[in-house]
Design a protein around this motif. Structure first.
Motif, PDB file in Angstrom:
ATOM      1  N   UNK A 306       0.857  -1.183   0.000  1.00 38.06           N
ATOM      2  CA  UNK A 306       0.000   0.000   0.000  1.00 38.06           C
ATOM      3  C   UNK A 306       0.894   1.234   0.000  1.00 38.06           C
ATOM      4  N   UNK A 307       1.290   1.635  -1.188  1.00 36.45           N
ATOM      5  CA  UNK A 307       2.274   2.701  -1.323  1.00 36.45           C
ATOM      6  C   UNK A 307       1.678   4.016  -1.820  1.00 36.45           C
ATOM      7  N   UNK A 308       0.652   3.941  -2.645  1.00 34.33           N
ATOM      8  CA  UNK A 308       0.150   5.143  -3.311  1.00 34.33           C
ATOM      9  C   UNK A 308      -0.812   5.935  -2.423  1.00 34.33           C
ATOM     10  N   UNK A 309      -0.708   7.251  -2.509  1.00 37.81           N
ATOM     11  CA  UNK A 309      -1.660   8.163  -1.883  1.00 37.81           C
ATOM     12  C   UNK A 309      -2.076   9.158  -2.963  1.00 37.81           C
ATOM     13  N   UNK A 310      -3.344   9.137  -3.355  1.00 34.35           N
ATOM     14  CA  UNK A 310      -3.750  10.009  -4.459  1.00 34.35           C
ATOM     15  C   UNK A 310      -3.713  11.473  -4.016  1.00 34.35           C
ATOM     16  N   UNK A 311      -3.337  12.327  -4.949  1.00 32.70           N
ATOM     17  CA  UNK A 311      -3.257  13.763  -4.696  1.00 32.70           C
ATOM     18  C   UNK A 311      -4.241  14.540  -5.564  1.00 32.70           C
ATOM     19  N   UNK A 312      -5.036  13.803  -6.339  1.00 32.61           N
ATOM     20  CA  UNK A 312      -6.002  14.449  -7.224  1.00 32.61           C
ATOM     21  C   UNK A 312      -7.222  13.554  -7.388  1.00 32.61           C
ATOM     22  N   UNK A 313      -8.397  14.166  -7.387  1.00 27.54           N
ATOM     23  CA  UNK A 313      -9.648  13.447  -7.614  1.00 27.54           C
ATOM     24  C   UNK A 313     -10.384  14.124  -8.764  1.00 27.54           C
ATOM     25  N   UNK A 314     -10.637  13.367  -9.829  1.00 30.33           N
ATOM     26  CA  UNK A 314     -11.365  13.890 -10.988  1.00 30.33           C
ATOM     27  C   UNK A 314     -12.762  13.296 -11.014  1.00 30.33           C
ATOM     28  N   UNK A 315     -13.760  14.144 -11.244  1.00 27.65           N
ATOM     29  CA  UNK A 315     -15.152  13.696 -11.253  1.00 27.65           C
ATOM     30  C   UNK A 315     -15.824  14.231 -12.518  1.00 27.65           C
ATOM     31  N   UNK A 316     -16.280  13.319 -13.337  1.00 24.87           N
ATOM     32  CA  UNK A 316     -16.926  13.694 -14.600  1.00 24.87           C
ATOM     33  C   UNK A 316     -18.398  13.990 -14.345  1.00 24.87           C
ATOM     34  N   UNK A 317     -18.745  15.255 -14.134  1.00 26.88           N
ATOM     35  CA  UNK A 317     -20.138  15.593 -13.839  1.00 26.88           C
ATOM     36  C   UNK A 317     -21.006  15.560 -15.091  1.00 26.88           C
ATOM     37  N   UNK A 318     -20.382  15.749 -16.266  1.00 27.92           N
ATOM     38  CA  UNK A 318     -21.145  15.698 -17.515  1.00 27.92           C
ATOM     39  C   UNK A 318     -20.241  15.270 -18.669  1.00 27.92           C
ATOM     40  N   UNK A 319     -20.845  14.636 -19.667  1.00 22.66           N
ATOM     41  CA  UNK A 319     -20.122  14.264 -20.886  1.00 22.66           C
ATOM     42  C   UNK A 319     -20.396  15.251 -22.012  1.00 22.66           C
ATOM     43  N   UNK A 320     -21.271  16.220 -21.781  1.00 25.76           N
ATOM     44  CA  UNK A 320     -21.694  17.153 -22.828  1.00 25.76           C
ATOM     45  C   UNK A 320     -20.593  18.173 -23.102  1.00 25.76           C
ATOM     46  N   UNK A 321     -20.330  18.417 -24.399  1.00 24.84           N
ATOM     47  CA  UNK A 321     -19.348  19.426 -24.781  1.00 24.84           C
ATOM     48  C   UNK A 321     -19.815  20.102 -26.065  1.00 24.84           C
ATOM     49  N   UNK A 322     -19.501  21.376 -26.181  1.00 25.56           N
ATOM     50  CA  UNK A 322     -19.906  22.132 -27.372  1.00 25.56           C
ATOM     51  C   UNK A 322     -18.900  22.020 -28.505  1.00 25.56           C
ATOM     52  N   UNK A 323     -17.740  21.385 -28.249  1.00 22.60           N
ATOM     53  CA  UNK A 323     -16.701  21.261 -29.267  1.00 22.60           C
ATOM     54  C   UNK A 323     -16.449  19.793 -29.609  1.00 22.60           C
ATOM     55  N   UNK A 324     -15.830  19.589 -30.759  1.00 16.10           N
ATOM     56  CA  UNK A 324     -15.381  18.260 -31.160  1.00 16.10           C
ATOM     57  C   UNK A 324     -13.965  18.381 -31.717  1.00 16.10           C
TER      58      UNK A 324
END
Length: 550
Positions: A306-324
């Motif tokens: 058990x070595x890793x300690x996360x320093x960032x949490x990413x949460x995808x609240x939406x998949x919608x985007x106006x660009x491609x």
């Protein structure tokens, strides 16, 4: 004692009658002398006491040999009669005379099992874990406690019983196939073995038959086995021997086999995995600057640590985007459907994170591939996260198209600490320039904003989903190790904990926040091993092995 006679002296021009041994495995082993004898003798016949498909198998391999039972008359009058197991005494250098793959199944038996395995794209491993009492049988419980077979990528296992009627407990793995009922005799067994990629077995008839067919065999040997007994396997270059480190202890043997398949899941080679003289060099900033492993057990210990300690949490609240954008999976056929993460799911992630690490002070990023400013709830989400974790750093990744002055201050009040604005065109839009100018005048301080010029910055091919454009291939770098999963905990809009942000299609999921807590997900052994392997430079998943950046 005089010198041994040459083979020509013994067999040349003779009609030879051979008696097969009583034991099946000895018959299989000693039949490799038959083609050599046939080079000198005019006729060769073999009396086979135990048939059970062996006659058909031997005749398929040696069409010029007559196989008959003791109840049948010999096919011809013979000049020379001897037992097959005594033939080695006539050979001056028997090991050099043993051909590789001297047995093969009839075409119809091979086709029967090939059809079961075609188009699976998997490594097919046969397990024949039965034998004499000295082998201290490995039962399904022992395997389940010592090896993560069910989690091995790109692998399926075939259980091979001693005979169709034998009642042997079968490991309850989802990627485990039971051949009971499909194999009725040794000829059909040869068809199955020929279709497999590797056979793991004790010293039994399956191991001998697989070795005789030239298949890769990993032979499990008890610590008590006599060395002179093992010498009989020296002639088979396709057999690798794993000996117990101590009597009754199969743990290390099974772990070594599992480790090889887990670290090198698509390797075309089946050599035993070894960490002898392994030294791994890594940048000093990473948890493993330099590690030297004396043996496989040490590596296993590190992979499970058990070595890793996360320093960032990413949460995808939406998949919608106006660009491609061409460098984003959102522009491909693999694009996710427009969706929003349920409110309660976001709150559960934050609450569960608080239960696991109440003093968390790392980054929280409520965004991934969608445009967060198209989510009207984003201020509510940010405010809740900041209240729970006042020492955290809330980062927002946006293309800036909807960042008005009013929205900027609304987000600032909610708790955003830093904005990462992706600029996808050569010049900044007038609307965004006006917003930043207005905000600069009102704040009268340095803006907490980083402008990322996407046409100039390094890009990823997102696990092979998009092309890396703009630079020649020789400047693209294949990942040799990766800290993304080690440092970041990523949740997609469904609540799945995915390998990293490049796992756009969520091919590697390590839990779901609906049914599990953040602690349960992060501490899961398979997730922990995956993170440690990536940091050590073992790339266990296909998307890792094709991931490029420049």
């Amino acid at each position: 004692m005089g010198e041994k006679m040459s083979l020509a002296d013994v067999f040349n021009g003779k009609k030879v009658l051979l008696h097969a041994p009583v034991d099946v495995y000895e018959t299989i082993r000693f039949t490799h002398y038959i083609p050599v004898i046939s080079k000198f003798a005019t006729d060769v016949s073999l009396m086979l006491k135990e048939n059970n498909g062996l006659a058909e198998l031997i005749e398929a391999a040696f069409p010029n040999v007559n196989v008959f039972s003791p109840e049948e008359p010999p096919p011809f009058i013979h000049d020379l009669e001897l037992s097959l197991e005594k033939v080695p005494a006539l050979f001056l250098n028997e090991n050099q005379l043993i051909p590789v793959g001297y047995l093969r199944p009839p075409a119809d038996k091979l086709a029967k099992f090939k059809k079961l395995m075609e188009n699976t794209g998997m490594i097919n491993i046969g397990l024949a874990l039965y034998g004499s009492s000295e082998n201290a049988l490995i039962n399904s419980a022992t395997i389940a406690n010592n090896i993560t077979m069910d989690q091995l990528h790109n692998t399926q296992f075939f259980f091979i019983p001693a005979d169709p009627a034998q009642n042997v407990s079968k490991p309850p793995f989802s990627n485990f196939k039971d051949t009971t009922g499909l194999v009725q005799n040794y000829c059909e067994l040869a068809g199955l073995l020929a279709s497999l990629d590797i056979i793991i077995s004790f010293e039994n008839d399956v191991a001998h038959l697989a070795a005789a067919m030239g298949k890769p065999v990993w032979l499990l040997v008890p610590n008590s086995a006599r060395i002179n007994k093992l010498n009989s396997w020296d002639a088979f270059s396709n057999v690798s021997i794993y000996r117990q480190p101590a009597s009754g202890d199969w743990h290390e043997v099974i772990q070594n086999i599992a480790l090889f398949r887990f670290i090198q899941p698509e390797s075309p080679s089946f050599e035993p995995f070894s960490t002898k003289d392994m030294t791994l060099e890594r940048p000093a900033a990473l948890p493993f600057p330099t590690i030297y492993f004396e043996n496989t057990s040490q590596l296993i210990h590190v992979l499970d640590a058990k070595l890793a300690v996360f320093t960032s949490v990413s949460i995808e609240t939406t998949t919608v985007c106006n660009l491609k954008c061409s460098y984003c999976p959102h522009s491909t056929d693999a694009a996710k459907p427009p969706a929003y993460m349920p409110d309660e799911m976001f709150f559960r992630i934050i609450d569960s994170l608080y239960d696991y690490a109440p003093s968390y002070s790392g980054t929280i990023a409520p965004s991934m591939y969608g445009e967060p400013l198209l989510d009207k709830r984003i201020e509510t989400f940010i405010r809740y996260a900041k209240q729970r974790f006042p020492q955290s750093r809330i980062e927002l990744f946006t293309n800036g198209d909807f960042l008005t002055t009013e929205r900027f201050f609304s987000l600032q009040e909610a708790g955003v600490d830093h904005y990462n604005i992706s600029q996808h065109t050569p010049t900044r839009s007038q609307a965004l320039s006006d917003t930043l100018s207005t905000v600069q005048r009102e704040l009268a301080e340095e803006l907490p904003i980083t402008i990322i010029k996407m046409l100039e910055r390094n890009k990823f091919n997102r696990g092979g989903l998009v092309e890396v454009e703009g630079l020649p291939p020789e400047l693209c770098v294949r990942q040799s190790y990766c800290a993304a999963a080690y440092q970041n905990l990523s949740f997609d809009y469904k609540g799945d904990a995915i390998l990293c942000c490049n796992d756009y299609q969520a091919k590697h999921v390590f839990g779901n926040i609906v049914s599990q807590s953040v602690g349960e997900i992060w501490e899961d052994r398979s997730y922990r091993r995956a993170r440690n392997m990536l940091m050590l430079g073992f790339l266990p998943f296909p998307i890792c092995r094709v991931c490029l950046s420049h």
